[in-house]
Write a protein that holds these residues in place. Sequence first.
Motif, PDB file in Angstrom:
ATOM      1  N   LEU A 215       0.834  -1.155  -0.158  1.00 61.34           N
ATOM      2  CA  LEU A 215       0.097   0.113   0.023  1.00 61.34           C
ATOM      3  C   LEU A 215       0.897   1.245   0.106  1.00 61.34           C
ATOM      4  O   LEU A 215       0.546   2.388  -0.801  1.00 61.34           O
ATOM      5  CB  LEU A 215      -1.015   0.069   1.034  1.00 61.34           C
ATOM      6  N   PHE A 216       1.870   1.421   0.765  1.00 54.98           N
ATOM      7  CA  PHE A 216       2.912   2.249   0.654  1.00 54.98           C
ATOM      8  C   PHE A 216       3.313   2.625  -0.401  1.00 54.98           C
ATOM      9  O   PHE A 216       3.484   3.702  -0.994  1.00 54.98           O
ATOM     10  CB  PHE A 216       3.924   1.908   1.697  1.00 54.98           C
ATOM     11  N   PHE A 217       3.961   1.477  -0.963  1.00 53.06           N
ATOM     12  CA  PHE A 217       4.502   1.941  -2.525  1.00 53.06           C
ATOM     13  C   PHE A 217       3.545   2.460  -3.623  1.00 53.06           C
ATOM     14  O   PHE A 217       3.935   3.207  -4.271  1.00 53.06           O
ATOM     15  CB  PHE A 217       5.154   0.465  -3.075  1.00 53.06           C
TER      16      PHE A 217
ATOM     17  N   ALA B 203      -7.809   0.853   2.203  1.00 55.31           N
ATOM     18  CA  ALA B 203      -7.866  -0.207   1.214  1.00 55.31           C
ATOM     19  C   ALA B 203      -7.040   0.078   0.017  1.00 55.31           C
ATOM     20  O   ALA B 203      -6.500   1.493  -0.165  1.00 55.31           O
ATOM     21  CB  ALA B 203      -9.460  -0.116   0.586  1.00 55.31           C
ATOM     22  N   TYR B 204      -6.582  -0.861  -0.673  1.00 54.76           N
ATOM     23  CA  TYR B 204      -5.791  -0.731  -1.701  1.00 54.76           C
ATOM     24  C   TYR B 204      -6.351   0.118  -2.781  1.00 54.76           C
ATOM     25  O   TYR B 204      -7.584  -0.374  -3.280  1.00 54.76           O
ATOM     26  CB  TYR B 204      -5.281  -2.019  -2.365  1.00 54.76           C
ATOM     27  N   PRO B 205      -5.798   1.347  -3.546  1.00 53.81           N
ATOM     28  CA  PRO B 205      -6.684   1.793  -4.643  1.00 53.81           C
ATOM     29  C   PRO B 205      -6.503   0.970  -5.916  1.00 53.81           C
ATOM     30  O   PRO B 205      -5.654   1.417  -6.783  1.00 53.81           O
ATOM     31  CB  PRO B 205      -5.776   3.149  -4.736  1.00 53.81           C
ATOM     32  N   VAL B 206      -7.274   0.049  -6.165  1.00 55.01           N
ATOM     33  CA  VAL B 206      -7.164  -0.849  -7.253  1.00 55.01           C
ATOM     34  C   VAL B 206      -8.560  -0.858  -7.924  1.00 55.01           C
ATOM     35  O   VAL B 206      -9.567  -0.914  -7.233  1.00 55.01           O
ATOM     36  CB  VAL B 206      -6.724  -2.344  -6.954  1.00 55.01           C
ATOM     37  N   ASN B 207      -8.510  -0.987  -9.066  1.00 50.46           N
ATOM     38  CA  ASN B 207      -9.684  -1.300 -10.004  1.00 50.46           C
ATOM     39  C   ASN B 207      -9.847  -2.698 -10.339  1.00 50.46           C
ATOM     40  O   ASN B 207      -9.130  -3.512 -10.918  1.00 50.46           O
ATOM     41  CB  ASN B 207      -9.768  -0.417 -11.286  1.00 50.46           C
TER      42      ASN B 207
END
Length: 288
Positions: free
Chosen positions: A47-49, A116-120
């Motif tokens: 998540l940091f990366f 949460a991870y910013p993913v689609n």
Amino acid sequence: MQNIVFGILTGSTLAVATVGFALVRQTEGFVNIAHGQYLALGAFLGLFFMESWGVSVFLAGFLAVVAVAVLGVVVARLVFDPVRERGALVLFFSSIGLAYALYGINQVVFDPAVRAYPVNFGKNIDLGSASITVGELVVIGIAAASVILLHVFLTRTTLGTWVRAVAANPELAEVRGVRVRLTSGVVWFIGAGLAALAGVLIGVLGTVHSEIGWANILMILAAAVVGGLGNIYGVIAAGLLLGLAMDLSTLVIPTEYRLTVAFAAIIITLLLRPEGLFTVARRKEEVA
């Protein structure tokens, strides 16, 4: 039907985490409680990366896995190697202390809030009475690929043969020329890396928070006990089955109690088949 899809997703990530745990247990000879915090660290780093470096989830996950894998080797040399001769019990309690240390570091360095991870996840694929997204299929594919690659490594490479030899009998392996120290480093690299990969996958599917390591080490222990602590392939099957059981249990019990299924699995297995469901025969192990 939708609960089966959720169960496969849960079981896939649990299998990845547990096979790394079982690999370390079988070759190093002790239960590493810090494995759950490696998982948490992988989730936080991924998540940091993504947030700080703006990289894709795939690159962020790869960097997190490599970073935690290297850390696993370094920690093994600094924490576990100096007390190895004192036996499995000392190593076990050392891993508990390490787990609390990593937990504290995670809370200080990373934001402990639920994120949460910013993913689609892409479009939904209709499965009749259920559905699955393209992103969820990718997660299952990555989990399956990691397990297959581990199998190929263990069965088709020299280092993999060394790992199996050390797991069976480290003293005999050393006498026959196996580089035990190198093999140990490889095992820690793979074990910690798989924990981090599971953390990233869990973060992608759900959320990342400060308690993610403690929550998942309980499920990892349950899958390891059910599959058999000395059976790497058994814990893969156990992870999948336990994931399915926990998510199917929400049909009859509240979601917040799904973890009790893991505890029930441990108790029932220890009572009826202590060596694990997928262990063909008991192995005699030397007591340190």
